[in-house]
Design an enzyme around this catalytic site. Structure first.
Site, PDB file in Angstrom:
ATOM      1  N   HIS A 102       0.844  -1.194   0.000  1.00 54.06           N
ATOM      2  CA  HIS A 102       0.000   0.000   0.000  1.00 54.06           C
ATOM      3  C   HIS A 102       0.881   1.246   0.000  1.00 54.06           C
ATOM      4  CE1 HIS A 102      -2.391  -3.294   1.667  1.00 54.06           C
ATOM      5  NE2 HIS A 102      -3.480  -2.626   1.330  1.00 54.06           N
ATOM      6  N   HIS A 339      -4.069   3.085  -3.449  1.00 57.06           N
ATOM      7  CA  HIS A 339      -4.243   2.632  -2.064  1.00 57.06           C
ATOM      8  C   HIS A 339      -3.555   1.297  -1.805  1.00 57.06           C
ATOM      9  CE1 HIS A 339      -6.193   1.613   1.763  1.00 57.06           C
ATOM     10  NE2 HIS A 339      -6.412   0.419   1.234  1.00 57.06           N
ATOM     11  N   GLU A 487     -17.485  -3.974  24.593  1.00 53.18           N
ATOM     12  CA  GLU A 487     -16.618  -5.146  24.625  1.00 53.18           C
ATOM     13  C   GLU A 487     -15.453  -5.055  23.644  1.00 53.18           C
ATOM     14  OE1 GLU A 487     -20.324  -6.876  26.528  1.00 53.18           O
ATOM     15  OE2 GLU A 487     -19.924  -5.530  24.843  1.00 53.18           O
ATOM     16  N   HIS A 550     -27.987 -15.755  25.426  1.00 55.02           N
ATOM     17  CA  HIS A 550     -26.917 -15.560  26.397  1.00 55.02           C
ATOM     18  C   HIS A 550     -26.141 -16.835  26.709  1.00 55.02           C
ATOM     19  CE1 HIS A 550     -28.801 -11.718  26.816  1.00 55.02           C
ATOM     20  NE2 HIS A 550     -28.105 -11.363  27.879  1.00 55.02           N
TER      21      HIS A 550
END
Length: 740
Positions: A102, A339, A487, A550
């Site tokens: 890149h 890029h 999280e 859960h």
């Protein structure tokens, strides 16, 4: 945190102002003109307030402060131009030789890279691990040739010319994305976008925490900055917002992020998917925001922005630097084509002509070498001065120095293991999440680097350190970290904390099923060898009524499949203590502790020492290593296996019960040990675990049977769910009769 007066002291001792600098220069705006392509999408140079590109308030006032560390005098513009172009062409040449990489970001970010590494940052090239160095992370890790070029020029031994020439090749020190375990001088493994800026938040948080704990009015022993370059892709990833929200909340004034505002991503102009006003968002997150309009040649603008950022002590700073991706390429600059692929021979030559670069590939002009050569002696002097400063600190504050030295070196205090709680079969039954909290609180008293917290579940994960307060903007010396419901950001921030110093041991917690939100950060922890402890509670259908949303099913198997991470599922107090012992001792492996919500008894045959083996015998009435059947369990199901074994023994069977708390640790053992636990001649094996049976075939063999759950769970009391899924003593006995 440090006062202005102690900052001045730090400057006198540590800053480069004590080392001769180069002469003053004129603004780089007078540098020679460069041809740029003309096509739709080229950024306008006129002021605009449309979309995110031109915020109404483009510059904030520069704050004057006697405590601001001056960046110092700089060289003449012509020499800086030559240095910046050296960086560009080292990147161009490496990508071209590899035919992979890149080049666009290094070409656009070379000016800010030069100013950071040549004029601003404090580091020692010959000791990349000097504690008080400034840290730099390239969150846009695909542009890693920028950092490799900078490390090479600065004199780091890890990146010689031959390393640049072997970019992206087998065994090289210059892999396709920055890897801290391969290249000294790289702080963290980056590449997955957004992870790097979150790691930077962790590094800056660690600096603020340690400074608050150990700095004294007469000796500011912890004093360094964290710098980061992130791009549009990092801004789009949600993890960056999670982490940057916390950085603003915590007031991380020594975190300075450079936003490479080039408006190009792989699919084209970012207008197709990303039109928010980043400036305003970061201001709302509690950041100080500066906009440098000319990141291509505006050297003085970049310097002034850094000076302004350092004057802001109570907020992190985002410096938005508008750049041209692939700057200097006549036909590919400012387009997605620069890029992620080599320019190609013709465009490389055109770029050389356009930038007036008449040198062979990988050439560093002598005057550029001379400019950068001072960093080796300067870095050695900086470290020597800091060492002398620490020696004075140690004399005056011996207790604090001992703790700080432990954090810096990673050497564990003598006898720390004696702090682990002990349990007997007579100890009251308890959930392993509660036993985990007992271990955390015991260890926090003897491990000065242990700190952490939960994703808004501390009262459920049981992770609160009871003798410490909360790490907050005004109480950064405390060791309970409130991550909020973030999280993914939590995981990556903990990676940064762990990578800051070998003796920092971060832990973070949530429900085991919600590792899905942070798996990418956990994978990076495993890859970059960061010792993070994941306290994952509610580890199975045993959590009961909350139901299948859960209840983790596939999670144990998925982490067992992940390289260089320990998956531990303790069955009782002794195994929980053993799991923490293993997690602390494994300095280059993160550990996942899967812990129960339901109460479990303390089994007679378990042990702290057994956990270290991964799998070990807890009961056996056979002789000659020839049991009739082997029962294998983990966590809450080990009790079921043991009870089934007792019933089978009443029927005259020779039964061995094995705790298989960690597959990875068992794999680490010798063949002789493995054979002593699971003799190959005994094919009658039954495993039981409240999770997917995937992978258990390698343990029980083709003639064995794995009892588990290969569907989603259900909402009901835990006992009812266990019975319905056949996770019972009766189920184990029935399976044994099938395999005998």
């Amino acid at each position: 945190m440090a006062s202005s007066s102690s900052l001045t002291l730090s400057q006198a001792i540590l800053s480069r102002s004590s080392i001769p600098r180069h002469g003053c220069i004129q603004s780089a705006s007078t540098s020679s003109s460069v041809s740029l392509p003309s096509f739709t999408g080229l950024k306008s140079t006129t002021t605009s307030t449309i979309g995110r590109r031109r915020p109404t308030t483009v510059r904030l006032p520069i704050h004057a402060s006697a405590a601001v560390e001056t960046i110092g005098k700089t060289t003449e513009t012509e020499l800086i131009d030559k240095s910046v172009n050296t960086i560009r062409f080292l990147a161009i040449d490496a990508v071209e030789k590899a035919n992979s990489g890149h080049p666009g970001l290094p070409m656009g970010c070379a000016p800010m890279g030069h100013i950071l590494y040549d004029e601003v940052m404090r580091y020692n090239p010959k000791n990349p691990y000097w504690f008080n160095r400034d840290r730099f992370l390239l969150s846009a890790g695909h542009g890693c040739m920028l950092q490799y070029a900078l490390l090479h020029l600065a004199g780091y031994d890890a990146v010689k010319e031959e390393d640049l020439k072997s970019f992206r090749q087998w065994g090289s020190k210059t892999p396709g994305h920055p890897e801290n375990f391969e290249t000294p001088g790289i702080e963290a493994t980056t590449g997955p976008l957004g992870q790097g800026i979150a790691n930077a938040v962790g590094l800056a948080m660690a600096e603020k925490h340690l400074a608050a704990r150990f700095n004294k009015p007469d000796n500011e022993i912890v004093d360094h900055y964290t710098y980061c370059i992130l791009g549009d892709g990092c801004q789009m990833e949600g993890i960056s917002n999670e982490a940057c929200s916390l950085a603003g909340h915590w007031g991380l004034g020594k975190l300075i992020a450079f936003y490479d505002d080039n408006h190009i991503s792989i699919d084209g102009d970012t207008e197709i998917a990303f039109t928010e006003t980043v400036d305003t968002r970061f201001e709302s997150l509690g950041w100080h925001v500066i906009w440098v309009k000319n990141g291509n040649t505006g050297y003085d603008e970049i310097r002034a922005a850094i000076k302004e950022a350092k004057a802001v002590k109570d907020k992190p700073t985002l410096i938005k630097i508008t750049t041209t991706i692939g700057f200097g390429s006549p036909n590919k600059a400012n387009s997605y084509s620069v890029h992620g692929s080599a320019l190609g021979a013709k465009e490389v030559e055109a770029t050389r002509q356009n930038l007036g670069w008449g040198h062979e590939p990988f050439h560093v002009p002598e005057e550029v070498k001379k400019l950068w050569s001072r960093h080796v002696p300067e870095g050695a002097a900086l470290e020597a001065e800091w060492n002398a400063k620490f020696a004075e600190y140690e004399k005056k504050y011996p207790e604090e120095a001992t703790e700080l030295k432990s954090i810096i070196t990673g050497e564990l205090p003598a006898g720390w293991e004696k702090a682990l709680p002990t349990y007997t079969p007579e100890s009251p039954a308890d959930a392993t999440r509660n036993l985990s909290q007992q271990n955390l609180n015991a260890l926090a008293k003897v491990l000065p680097g242990l700190l952490g917290g939960s994703a808004d579940l501390a009262s459920s994960n049981m992770t609160l350190l009871k003798t410490f307060g909360d790490f907050q903007k005004t109480t950064p010396e405390e060791r309970n970290v409130r991550f909020g419901v973030r999280e993914h950001g939590m995981g990556a921030i903990c990676n940064g904390i762990a990578l800051h110093s070998p003796g920092l041991i971060p832990y973070c917690a949530t429900f085991f099923v919600f590792t899905d939100y942070m798996r990418a950060a956990m994978r990076i922890a495993a890859l970059c060898e960061a010792r993070v402890i994941y306290v994952m509670t509610h580890d199975s259908i045993g959590l009961g009524e909350d139901g299948p949303t859960h209840q983790p099913i596939e999670h144990l198997a998925s982490f067992r499949a992940m390289p260089n991470i320990l998956m531990l599922r303790p069955a009782d107090g002794k195994e929980t203590a053993g799991a923490y012992r293993v997690a602390i001792l494994n300095k280059k492996r993160p550990s996942v502790l899967a812990l129960s919500r339901q109460k479990l008894p303390h089994l007679p045959g378990t042990s702290i020492e057994g956990v270290e083996k991964g799998g070990y015998i807890i009961s056996d009435n056979s002789s000659g290593n020839k049991p009739d059947v082997i029962l294998i369990g983990t966590g809450s199901e080990l009790e079921i296996a043991e009870k089934a074994g007792e019933e089978l023994r009443k029927e005259g069977k020779a039964v061995r019960v094995v705790s298989f708390v960690s597959w990875e640790l068992f794999d680490d053992q010798s063949d002789e040990y493995k054979e002593s636990v699971l003799p190959s001649a005994v094919t009658a094996r039954v495993s039981i675990e409240a999770g997917s049976t995937f992978g258990w075939g390698k343990i029980v063999g083709s003639k064995g049977k794995a009892i588990g759950i290969d569907r989603f769970g259900a909402s009901a009391p835990a006992g009812k769910i266990y019975k319905e899924f056949g996770l019972t003593v009766e189920g184990v006995i029935a399976a044994v009769k099938e395999v005998l």
